[in-house]
Motif scaffolding. Structure first.
Motif, mmCIF file in Angstrom:
data_model
loop_
_atom_site.group_PDB
_atom_site.id
_atom_site.type_symbol
_atom_site.label_atom_id
_atom_site.label_comp_id
_atom_site.label_asym_id
_atom_site.label_seq_id
_atom_site.Cartn_x
_atom_site.Cartn_y
_atom_site.Cartn_z
ATOM 1 N N ALA A 60 9.102 18.823 37.817
ATOM 2 C CA ALA A 60 8.511 18.065 36.714
ATOM 3 C C ALA A 60 8.074 18.992 35.583
ATOM 4 C CB ALA A 60 7.327 17.241 37.217
ATOM 5 N N THR A 61 7.378 20.054 35.931
ATOM 6 C CA THR A 61 6.892 20.953 34.882
ATOM 7 C C THR A 61 8.051 21.633 34.152
ATOM 8 O OG1 THR A 61 6.681 22.761 36.473
ATOM 9 C CG2 THR A 61 4.731 21.417 36.088
ATOM 10 N N LYS A 62 9.072 21.978 34.910
ATOM 11 C CA LYS A 62 10.215 22.637 34.274
ATOM 12 C C LYS A 62 10.909 21.693 33.313
ATOM 13 C CE LYS A 62 8.732 25.781 36.293
ATOM 14 N NZ LYS A 62 7.627 26.331 35.488
ATOM 15 N N ALA A 63 10.969 20.422 33.675
ATOM 16 C CA ALA A 63 11.580 19.438 32.786
ATOM 17 C C ALA A 63 10.754 19.303 31.516
ATOM 18 C CB ALA A 63 11.708 18.094 33.497
ATOM 19 N N GLY A 110 8.872 21.417 25.708
ATOM 20 C CA GLY A 110 7.790 22.206 25.130
ATOM 21 C C GLY A 110 6.420 21.617 25.415
ATOM 22 N N ILE A 111 6.387 20.557 26.182
ATOM 23 C CA ILE A 111 5.118 19.874 26.452
ATOM 24 C C ILE A 111 4.199 20.745 27.293
ATOM 25 C CG2 ILE A 111 4.079 17.876 27.614
ATOM 26 C CD1 ILE A 111 6.479 16.250 26.752
ATOM 27 N N VAL A 112 4.768 21.485 28.224
ATOM 28 C CA VAL A 112 3.978 22.473 28.953
ATOM 29 C C VAL A 112 4.698 23.818 28.877
ATOM 30 C CG1 VAL A 112 3.094 20.752 30.562
ATOM 31 C CG2 VAL A 112 5.080 22.101 31.181
ATOM 32 N N GLU A 113 3.930 24.862 29.041
ATOM 33 C CA GLU A 113 4.505 26.196 29.069
ATOM 34 C C GLU A 113 4.021 26.895 30.327
ATOM 35 O OE1 GLU A 113 3.487 28.240 25.529
ATOM 36 O OE2 GLU A 113 4.516 26.825 24.212
ATOM 37 N N SER A 114 4.863 27.750 30.850
ATOM 38 C CA SER A 114 4.451 28.489 32.036
ATOM 39 C C SER A 114 4.822 29.952 31.885
ATOM 40 C CB SER A 114 5.134 27.912 33.275
ATOM 41 O OG SER A 114 6.520 28.156 33.237
ATOM 42 N N LYS A 115 3.900 30.796 32.258
ATOM 43 C CA LYS A 115 4.167 32.229 32.214
ATOM 44 C C LYS A 115 3.849 32.830 33.568
ATOM 45 C CE LYS A 115 3.289 33.036 27.282
ATOM 46 N NZ LYS A 115 2.319 33.604 26.320
ATOM 47 N N ARG A 117 19.060 23.280 40.552
ATOM 48 C CA ARG A 117 18.379 21.978 40.525
ATOM 49 C C ARG A 117 17.351 21.918 39.404
ATOM 50 N NH1 ARG A 117 18.187 17.884 44.036
ATOM 51 N NH2 ARG A 117 16.013 17.442 43.650
ATOM 52 N N GLU A 118 16.577 22.970 39.270
ATOM 53 C CA GLU A 118 15.564 22.964 38.215
ATOM 54 C C GLU A 118 16.204 22.769 36.848
ATOM 55 O OE1 GLU A 118 13.058 26.347 38.492
ATOM 56 O OE2 GLU A 118 11.901 25.529 40.160
ATOM 57 N N ALA A 119 17.388 23.341 36.691
ATOM 58 C CA ALA A 119 18.085 23.178 35.419
ATOM 59 C C ALA A 119 18.576 21.734 35.250
ATOM 60 C CB ALA A 119 19.259 24.144 35.344
#
Lengths: 227, 227
Positions: free
Chosen positions: A52-55, A60-65, B50-52
């Motif tokens: 979900a987060t990756k989608a 650009g709704i969430v970012e992850s580092k 899958r994430e993609a």
DNA sequence: ACGGTATAAATTATCAGACAATCGCACTGA
DNA sequence: TCAGTGCGATTGTCTGATAATTTATACCGT
């Protein structure tokens, strides 16, 4: 026999994540709980939460580092355009609707633009500058960009930011058949642009409306019902 | 010192997937290899692939069904709009801007609605039914839902699907204000709704425009500048 | 021989656990 | 005081396995 569609977990998680952000009034840059915690909170595995987060990250709704965590972001339409611009399969079934929608938005904004023009002379000046740029350009690709930019500026001048965003979105779906147009088709557009902003400058909204409608309808004839 | 960003595998996979689609000239509905095969082909694990695909699925670029496989999807405006709620224009936009935007959209749709009413008598009937529902309801929460539904139907009757999507988006931001309203504030709205659709029914777009504008402006007074 | 049903195969959906890579920060030593 | 180092937290990625679902096939009764 109801056509039930199995509800996929990640879609639910996507919704819950968005609600989590809105409900908490989180702003861009704010930290989110880490993946494990969120997954536990939503009652799903970490993997499902990740999907979900990756989608959402693609929007650009969430970012992850790595090593930092999840943060709230903002939708960047340029990024959306980038992913959609390669147009594998944009729905083209309703070009008519898209054009009509453009007419509604652009014409509806004109009264607000006229009002802002009366208050701030710079609005008219900057729009005029755009039209001048137009006149000096011979490259077709550049013209297309300038046309989009002009209509965008025209909307922006209304002061109604949401309309600009909506228009940007619509432009993505127009991009394709823009490329199929010939140079000659664009010629009359330049002076039309000038007439529109001049009418607005004179506070003649009705005239500007007519000009703009004709301007867009002109394109409608060239695009509509190709086959 | 260049700000090097670690290239994440799934971003590469996203690009390669898009290239795979364009290179093969694949159209919506076309089958893609299954996850295992694609992962092998790209030299990544199935999870990364899958994430993609899941990210692209949120855009609608690809679709996946259990037991079937991956197919190329169609990107529709509504789907993208759905996730646009985090756009800065909507996040930072003032209530005034949001209301004005609503006015532009709803009023701009009226001529199209009138046209469709002339062609299909059912449009007017179904809208009348909505207003009747309204009259029979005493519950405030229910009223709010019905009000949203009415304006949605009114837009839907124009036949311009994008406007409906935009309106749905705007409604999200109005939700909070609605709850603070009193029951008495909603009373006059019912007959206003009736007058609007009656005017449209008589092909009097100008009158409908006036009614609708007053109707929305009425709410503007109650919401505007609270602090 | 034919139609319907049950089974099998293929595929995605979801989960669990593990390890690597990276970042932020406190702690330490000069 | 300050630079360097190490540790904890967090995401990135992988492997393997199981459940759920759809499609195709084989089987069975008539």
């Amino acid at each position: 026999m109801t056509a039930i569609q199995r509800v996929k977990i990640r879609d639910v998680v996507v919704d819950r994540l968005k609600k989590y952000i809105t409900a908490g009034c989180l702003k861009p840059g704010d930290r989110l709980p880490n993946e494990t915690e969120l997954a536990e909170q939503f009652g799903v595995s970490r993997l499902s939460l990740r999907e979900a987060t990756k989608a959402l990250e693609l929007f650009g709704i969430v970012e992850s580092k790595t090593g930092v965590g999840l943060t709230v972001g903002t939708v960047c339409l340029e990024r959306v355009t980038e992913h959609l611009g390669f147009h594998p399969a944009l729905q083209n079934g309703s070009q008519q609707q898209l054009l009509d929608t453009r007419v509604v938005i652009e014409i509806g904004a004109l009264p607000y633009t006229a009002k802002r023009m009366a208050d701030d002379p710079k609005v008219y000046e900057s729009l005029c500058k755009r039209v001048d740029e137009f006149r000096q350009t011979r490259d077709l690709q550049k013209w297309i960009e300038l046309d989009i930019a002009f209509h965008r500026d025209l909307l922006h001048a209304s002061g109604l930011a949401p309309l600009v965003a909506f228009n940007d979105l619509l432009q993505i779906f127009f991009q394709r058949f823009r490329d199929s147009l010939k140079k000659a088709d664009w010629m009359p557009g330049i002076e039309a642009h000038q007439r529109i902003i001049d009418a607005l400058h004179n506070q003649d909204v009705a005239l500007a409306t007519n000009e703009l409608r004709q301007h867009i309808e002109y394109h409608k004839e060239r695009m509509g019902a190709p086959e």
